[in-house]
Design an enzyme around this catalytic site. Structure first.
Site, PDB file in Angstrom:
ATOM      1  N   ALA A 111       0.808  -1.235   0.000  1.00  0.00           N
ATOM      2  CA  ALA A 111       0.000   0.000   0.000  1.00  0.00           C
ATOM      3  C   ALA A 111       0.835   1.276   0.000  1.00  0.00           C
ATOM      4  O   ALA A 111       0.312   2.361   0.209  1.00  0.00           O
ATOM      5  CB  ALA A 111      -0.960  -0.008   1.188  1.00  0.00           C
ATOM      6  N   SER A 142      -6.056 -10.591 -11.655  1.00  0.00           N
ATOM      7  CA  SER A 142      -5.744  -9.771 -12.832  1.00  0.00           C
ATOM      8  C   SER A 142      -6.389 -10.408 -14.055  1.00  0.00           C
ATOM      9  O   SER A 142      -6.615 -11.634 -14.075  1.00  0.00           O
ATOM     10  CB  SER A 142      -4.225  -9.735 -13.043  1.00  0.00           C
ATOM     11  OG  SER A 142      -3.911  -9.210 -14.322  1.00  0.00           O
ATOM     12  N   THR A 171      -0.052 -17.419 -13.814  1.00  0.00           N
ATOM     13  CA  THR A 171      -0.273 -18.584 -12.957  1.00  0.00           C
ATOM     14  C   THR A 171      -0.637 -18.139 -11.549  1.00  0.00           C
ATOM     15  O   THR A 171      -1.575 -18.657 -10.929  1.00  0.00           O
ATOM     16  CB  THR A 171       1.003 -19.451 -12.934  1.00  0.00           C
ATOM     17  OG1 THR A 171       1.300 -19.851 -14.271  1.00  0.00           O
ATOM     18  CG2 THR A 171       0.840 -20.675 -12.058  1.00  0.00           C
ATOM     19  N   ALA A 172       0.091 -17.164 -11.040  1.00  0.00           N
ATOM     20  CA  ALA A 172      -0.193 -16.660  -9.683  1.00  0.00           C
ATOM     21  C   ALA A 172      -1.588 -16.040  -9.621  1.00  0.00           C
ATOM     22  O   ALA A 172      -2.341 -16.285  -8.673  1.00  0.00           O
ATOM     23  CB  ALA A 172       0.862 -15.624  -9.287  1.00  0.00           C
ATOM     24  N   LYS A 173      -1.936 -15.257 -10.629  1.00  0.00           N
ATOM     25  CA  LYS A 173      -3.221 -14.558 -10.595  1.00  0.00           C
ATOM     26  C   LYS A 173      -4.393 -15.512 -10.783  1.00  0.00           C
ATOM     27  O   LYS A 173      -5.486 -15.275 -10.261  1.00  0.00           O
ATOM     28  CB  LYS A 173      -3.252 -13.437 -11.641  1.00  0.00           C
ATOM     29  CG  LYS A 173      -2.278 -12.285 -11.340  1.00  0.00           C
ATOM     30  CD  LYS A 173      -2.418 -11.776  -9.910  1.00  0.00           C
ATOM     31  CE  LYS A 173      -1.869 -10.387  -9.710  1.00  0.00           C
ATOM     32  NZ  LYS A 173      -1.951  -9.956  -8.292  1.00  0.00           N
ATOM     33  N   ASP A 231       7.810  -8.083   4.421  1.00  0.00           N
ATOM     34  CA  ASP A 231       7.806  -8.813   3.158  1.00  0.00           C
ATOM     35  C   ASP A 231       6.722  -9.885   3.303  1.00  0.00           C
ATOM     36  O   ASP A 231       6.855 -10.794   4.136  1.00  0.00           O
ATOM     37  CB  ASP A 231       9.191  -9.440   2.944  1.00  0.00           C
ATOM     38  CG  ASP A 231       9.251 -10.278   1.664  1.00  0.00           C
ATOM     39  OD1 ASP A 231       8.178 -10.605   1.100  1.00  0.00           O
ATOM     40  OD2 ASP A 231      10.371 -10.612   1.255  1.00  0.00           O
ATOM     41  N   VAL A 232       5.662  -9.789   2.507  1.00  0.00           N
ATOM     42  CA  VAL A 232       4.532 -10.700   2.686  1.00  0.00           C
ATOM     43  C   VAL A 232       4.893 -12.159   2.390  1.00  0.00           C
ATOM     44  O   VAL A 232       4.161 -13.070   2.781  1.00  0.00           O
ATOM     45  CB  VAL A 232       3.302 -10.278   1.836  1.00  0.00           C
ATOM     46  CG1 VAL A 232       2.761  -8.931   2.274  1.00  0.00           C
ATOM     47  CG2 VAL A 232       3.617 -10.301   0.340  1.00  0.00           C
ATOM     48  N   TYR A 290       3.274 -14.758 -13.632  1.00  0.00           N
ATOM     49  CA  TYR A 290       2.250 -13.839 -13.102  1.00  0.00           C
ATOM     50  C   TYR A 290       0.842 -14.373 -13.386  1.00  0.00           C
ATOM     51  O   TYR A 290      -0.028 -14.347 -12.513  1.00  0.00           O
ATOM     52  CB  TYR A 290       2.473 -12.483 -13.762  1.00  0.00           C
ATOM     53  CG  TYR A 290       1.604 -11.350 -13.294  1.00  0.00           C
ATOM     54  CD1 TYR A 290       1.868 -10.692 -12.087  1.00  0.00           C
ATOM     55  CD2 TYR A 290       0.540 -10.892 -14.073  1.00  0.00           C
ATOM     56  CE1 TYR A 290       1.083  -9.615 -11.684  1.00  0.00           C
ATOM     57  CE2 TYR A 290      -0.235  -9.822 -13.670  1.00  0.00           C
ATOM     58  CZ  TYR A 290       0.039  -9.184 -12.476  1.00  0.00           C
ATOM     59  OH  TYR A 290      -0.724  -8.113 -12.082  1.00  0.00           O
TER      60      TYR A 290
HETATM   61  P1  NAP Z   1       2.849  -1.313  -7.903  1.00  0.00           P
HETATM   62  O1  NAP Z   1       2.594   0.119  -8.252  1.00  0.00           O
HETATM   63  O2  NAP Z   1       4.079  -1.969  -8.419  1.00  0.00           O
HETATM   64  O3  NAP Z   1       2.761  -1.470  -6.323  1.00  0.00           O
HETATM   65  C1  NAP Z   1       2.965  -2.724  -5.703  1.00  0.00           C
HETATM   66  C2  NAP Z   1       3.365  -2.506  -4.267  1.00  0.00           C
HETATM   67  O4  NAP Z   1       3.587  -3.798  -3.666  1.00  0.00           O
HETATM   68  C3  NAP Z   1       4.663  -1.699  -4.117  1.00  0.00           C
HETATM   69  O5  NAP Z   1       4.509  -0.709  -3.134  1.00  0.00           O
HETATM   70  C4  NAP Z   1       5.672  -2.779  -3.713  1.00  0.00           C
HETATM   71  O6  NAP Z   1       6.716  -2.314  -2.877  1.00  0.00           O
HETATM   72  C5  NAP Z   1       4.790  -3.725  -2.915  1.00  0.00           C
HETATM   73  N1  NAP Z   1       5.423  -5.020  -2.742  1.00  0.00           N
HETATM   74  C6  NAP Z   1       6.111  -5.739  -3.670  1.00  0.00           C
HETATM   75  N2  NAP Z   1       6.581  -6.879  -3.131  1.00  0.00           N
HETATM   76  C7  NAP Z   1       6.193  -6.887  -1.834  1.00  0.00           C
HETATM   77  C8  NAP Z   1       6.377  -7.791  -0.758  1.00  0.00           C
HETATM   78  N3  NAP Z   1       7.067  -8.926  -0.911  1.00  0.00           N
HETATM   79  N4  NAP Z   1       5.855  -7.479   0.446  1.00  0.00           N
HETATM   80  C9  NAP Z   1       5.176  -6.326   0.630  1.00  0.00           C
HETATM   81  N5  NAP Z   1       4.947  -5.434  -0.357  1.00  0.00           N
HETATM   82  C10 NAP Z   1       5.454  -5.704  -1.581  1.00  0.00           C
HETATM   83  O7  NAP Z   1       1.635  -2.248  -8.410  1.00  0.00           O
HETATM   84  P2  NAP Z   1       0.104  -1.891  -8.735  1.00  0.00           P
HETATM   85  O8  NAP Z   1       0.003  -1.643 -10.176  1.00  0.00           O
HETATM   86  O9  NAP Z   1      -0.430  -0.933  -7.745  1.00  0.00           O
HETATM   87  O10 NAP Z   1      -0.541  -3.340  -8.480  1.00  0.00           O
HETATM   88  C11 NAP Z   1      -1.132  -3.726  -7.239  1.00  0.00           C
HETATM   89  C12 NAP Z   1      -1.744  -5.106  -7.381  1.00  0.00           C
HETATM   90  O11 NAP Z   1      -2.695  -5.118  -8.437  1.00  0.00           O
HETATM   91  C13 NAP Z   1      -0.716  -6.194  -7.721  1.00  0.00           C
HETATM   92  O12 NAP Z   1      -1.074  -7.401  -7.087  1.00  0.00           O
HETATM   93  C14 NAP Z   1      -0.872  -6.319  -9.216  1.00  0.00           C
HETATM   94  O13 NAP Z   1      -0.439  -7.565  -9.668  1.00  0.00           O
HETATM   95  C15 NAP Z   1      -2.374  -6.119  -9.375  1.00  0.00           C
HETATM   96  N6  NAP Z   1      -2.759  -5.680 -10.720  1.00  0.00           N
HETATM   97  C16 NAP Z   1      -2.292  -4.516 -11.275  1.00  0.00           C
HETATM   98  C17 NAP Z   1      -2.693  -4.152 -12.553  1.00  0.00           C
HETATM   99  C18 NAP Z   1      -2.247  -2.885 -13.215  1.00  0.00           C
HETATM  100  O14 NAP Z   1      -2.590  -2.675 -14.400  1.00  0.00           O
HETATM  101  N7  NAP Z   1      -1.505  -2.008 -12.560  1.00  0.00           N
HETATM  102  C19 NAP Z   1      -3.566  -4.975 -13.274  1.00  0.00           C
HETATM  103  C20 NAP Z   1      -4.001  -6.154 -12.695  1.00  0.00           C
HETATM  104  C21 NAP Z   1      -3.594  -6.493 -11.418  1.00  0.00           C
HETATM  105  P3  NAP Z   1       8.098  -1.751  -3.496  1.00  0.00           P
HETATM  106  O15 NAP Z   1       7.727  -0.436  -4.098  1.00  0.00           O
HETATM  107  O16 NAP Z   1       8.988  -1.620  -2.323  1.00  0.00           O
HETATM  108  O17 NAP Z   1       8.558  -2.758  -4.504  1.00  0.00           O
END
Ligand code: NAP
Length: 251
Positions: free
Chosen positions: A12, A140, A154-156, A61-62, A152
């Protein structure tokens, strides 16, 4: 309100997670803003506090069981038992299958799948005790298959099965579990993808918008609004669902 109003949102510090955390704070939740590094949560926490809300920045770290345990314990102690969990933390390690390394695979599965599992296992202890809970997992449209994203996707897709199983197991404790499957959302994650493929972000967004029925890309607030509904009390009969928030069907 009878039950505890404490929510945990992972990943977040920025992007979708930050928007969800701010929205849930507006909805009246005390919000634990979890990210890899506690310092990186300062902006989200500050924005919530500036609006009169309650937030706690927590570094974890989750994908690490001990860190997850400590983080959830800290939240319970400082904000009260968490009844709402949004598993949002995520990373990308895109590559075509023939170039994908072991660590590309393990890192992505580790954060999205193991991370959601570890957080949920910890938080459900509080939810079942409180006889109330709401879990939202970020899937996703990539769950349907996406070139360069074997890990990705696979995870989603896995998160969708995880969500449905949580709904079945935890329903009798008045805990619901749903997944949101976003399409293209404008965040640093999609900006990084544009950079990786060598296309300016504005052009990348225009190209994506042209393929989306509503004619625009999504925003983090589009996802936050959906999460807000799914964690509300009135969504108590919605469980085990995958809501595609993609400006069109995509399923
Ligand atoms: P983002 O801007 O890259 O933000 C992800 C956040 O998760 C970052 O603050 C990151 O921290 C944190 N993070 C990464 N690894 C972590 C860990 N091991 N433990 C705790 N925090 C961790 O991504 P977003 O676009 O907001 O995406 C959020 C979610 O929506 C993700 O699950 C993504 O797969 C999903 N999603 C996104 C999209 C899209 O179009 N953006 C579409 C479909 C699904 P750091 O900054 O320190 O790395």
């Amino acid at each position: 309100m009878s039950q505890s109003r404490t929510a945990i949102v992972t990943g977040a510090a920025r992007g979708i997670g930050a928007a969800v955390a701010k929205r849930l704070a507006k909805d009246g939740f005390a919000v634990a803003v979890v990210d890899l590094d506690a310092a990186s949560t300062a902006e989200t926490v500050g924005a919530i506090e500036a609006e009169g809300g309650t937030a706690l920045g927590v570094g974890a770290d989750v994908s690490d069981a001990e860190q997850v345990k400590a983080a959830v314990a800290e939240v319970a102690e400082k904000l009260g038992p968490p009844t709402v969990l949004v598993n949002n933390a995520g990373i990308l390690r895109d590559n075509l299958i023939f170039k994908m390394t072991d660590s590309d695979w393990d890192a992505v599965i580790g954060v999205h799948l193991r991370g959601s599992f570890l957080m949920t296992r910890e938080v459900q202890k509080h939810q079942t005790e409180q006889k109330y809970g709401r879990i939202v997992n970020l899937s996703s449209t990539s769950a349907l298959g996406n070139r360069g994203q074997a890990n990705y996707a696979t995870a989603k897709a896995g998160l969708q099965g995880f969500t449905k199983t949580l709904a079945i197991e935890l329903g009798k404790f008045n805990v619901t579990a749903n997944a949101i499957a976003p399409g293209f959302i404008e965040t640093e994650m999609t900006a990084a993808t544009a950079e990786r493929v060598g296309v300016p972000f504005e052009d990348f967004k225009k190209g994506a918008a042209a393929m989306i029925p509503v004619g625009r890309v999504g925003t983090p607030d589009d996802i936050a609004a959906t999460a807000s509904f799914l964690v509300s009390e009135e969504a108590g009969f919605v469980s085990g669902q995958v809501i595609y928030v993609a400006g069109g069907p995509r399923d």
